[in-house]
Design a protein around this motif. Structure first.
Motif, PDB file in Angstrom:
ATOM      1  N   HIS A 157      45.767  41.253  32.241  1.00  0.00           N
ATOM      2  CA  HIS A 157      44.167  41.655  32.285  1.00  0.00           C
ATOM      3  C   HIS A 157      43.076  40.907  31.718  1.00  0.00           C
ATOM      4  O   HIS A 157      42.478  41.028  30.720  1.00  0.00           O
ATOM      5  CB  HIS A 157      43.793  43.091  31.440  1.00  0.00           C
ATOM      6  CG  HIS A 157      44.958  44.096  32.102  1.00  0.00           C
ATOM      7  ND1 HIS A 157      44.538  44.876  33.151  1.00  0.00           N
ATOM      8  CD2 HIS A 157      46.034  44.389  31.537  1.00  0.00           C
ATOM      9  CE1 HIS A 157      45.537  45.575  33.178  1.00  0.00           C
ATOM     10  NE2 HIS A 157      46.488  45.666  32.445  1.00  0.00           N
ATOM     11  N   SER A 191      39.728  49.017  35.949  1.00  0.00           N
ATOM     12  CA  SER A 191      40.252  48.069  35.026  1.00  0.00           C
ATOM     13  C   SER A 191      40.920  48.902  33.794  1.00  0.00           C
ATOM     14  O   SER A 191      41.898  48.540  33.404  1.00  0.00           O
ATOM     15  CB  SER A 191      39.391  46.810  34.571  1.00  0.00           C
ATOM     16  OG  SER A 191      39.943  45.937  33.762  1.00  0.00           O
ATOM     17  N   GLU A 238      40.343  40.069  32.842  1.00  0.00           N
ATOM     18  CA  GLU A 238      38.820  40.500  32.757  1.00  0.00           C
ATOM     19  C   GLU A 238      38.516  41.284  31.702  1.00  0.00           C
ATOM     20  O   GLU A 238      37.359  41.276  31.289  1.00  0.00           O
ATOM     21  CB  GLU A 238      38.626  41.482  34.022  1.00  0.00           C
ATOM     22  CG  GLU A 238      39.384  43.044  33.869  1.00  0.00           C
ATOM     23  CD  GLU A 238      40.783  43.092  33.842  1.00  0.00           C
ATOM     24  OE1 GLU A 238      41.280  44.050  33.890  1.00  0.00           O
ATOM     25  OE2 GLU A 238      41.781  41.831  34.072  1.00  0.00           O
ATOM     26  N   SER A 241      35.780  45.970  28.777  1.00  0.00           N
ATOM     27  CA  SER A 241      36.384  45.955  30.198  1.00  0.00           C
ATOM     28  C   SER A 241      35.154  46.200  31.120  1.00  0.00           C
ATOM     29  O   SER A 241      34.362  46.996  30.915  1.00  0.00           O
ATOM     30  CB  SER A 241      37.484  46.897  30.321  1.00  0.00           C
ATOM     31  OG  SER A 241      37.955  46.990  31.630  1.00  0.00           O
TER      32      SER A 241
END
Length: 177
Positions: free
Chosen positions: A155, A13, A157, A8
């Motif tokens: 998520h 995040s 990312e 991450s």
């Protein structure tokens, strides 16, 4: 139980990831994060990784114990053959020699492991040094699909970097995705 490795980009995040996983019923005991920013983990109340995940204590301890066992067998055989203490030495003494060398090898291996980065985590060394965060999620069989859906939908990312059959088996190899 599998260990899922996600990289991450930010602590923010990671905080959102852990919140979403908590909402899905994944407990803190199953989520560990490695980061160069330990203060950020503490500030956001994110469960940090432990020494068994960071260091190679288990792997080197096992290797040391095996090496010590072999040396102990050789030493016991030498003592049995040479009989430096006479012919009336009990069998228990030879067992004690093997146990002593096995434990000594495990101890020495553990000390070496304390000074060594975990072999599985070392693949992510450059990513961690560059500021990324490694999220280790221990997934029970029934939770794997839930975790996969949460991570892919909410998520994007976070990059799935590896999947391991079991993190705590120090003698297995980890293949990075």
């Amino acid at each position: 139980m599998k260990c899922l490795y996600y990289l991450s980009p930010t602590i923010a995040s990671v905080s959102k990831i852990t919140d979403d996983l908590h909402k899905a019923g994944i407990d803190d005991w199953f989520i560990h994060v490695m980061s160069k920013d330990e203060t950020g983990l503490t500030t956001n109340k994110i469960h940090s990784s432990n020494y068994l995940e960071q260091l190679d204590i288990l792997r080197f301890g096992i290797i040391g114990a095996i090496g010590g066992f072999v040396v102990g067998l050789l030493a016991a055989y030498w003592f049995y053959s040479a009989k430096p203490f006479g012919p009336d030495v009990s069998v228990g003494a030879y067992y004690a020699i093997v146990v002593f060398f096995s434990l000594f090898g495990a101890w020495e291996g553990g000390l070496t492991g304390i000074a060594t980065e975990n072999k599985k985590i070392s693949q992510f060394h450059d990513d961690l040094e560059n500021g990324k965060n490694l999220v280790l999620i221990y997934a029970k069989k029934d939770a794997e699909s839930v975790i996969g859906k949460i991570m892919s939908r909410q998520h994007p990312e976070a990059e799935l970097a590896a999947i391991d059959s079991s993190f705590y088996n120090p003698l297995t190899r980890l293949k990075r995705i």
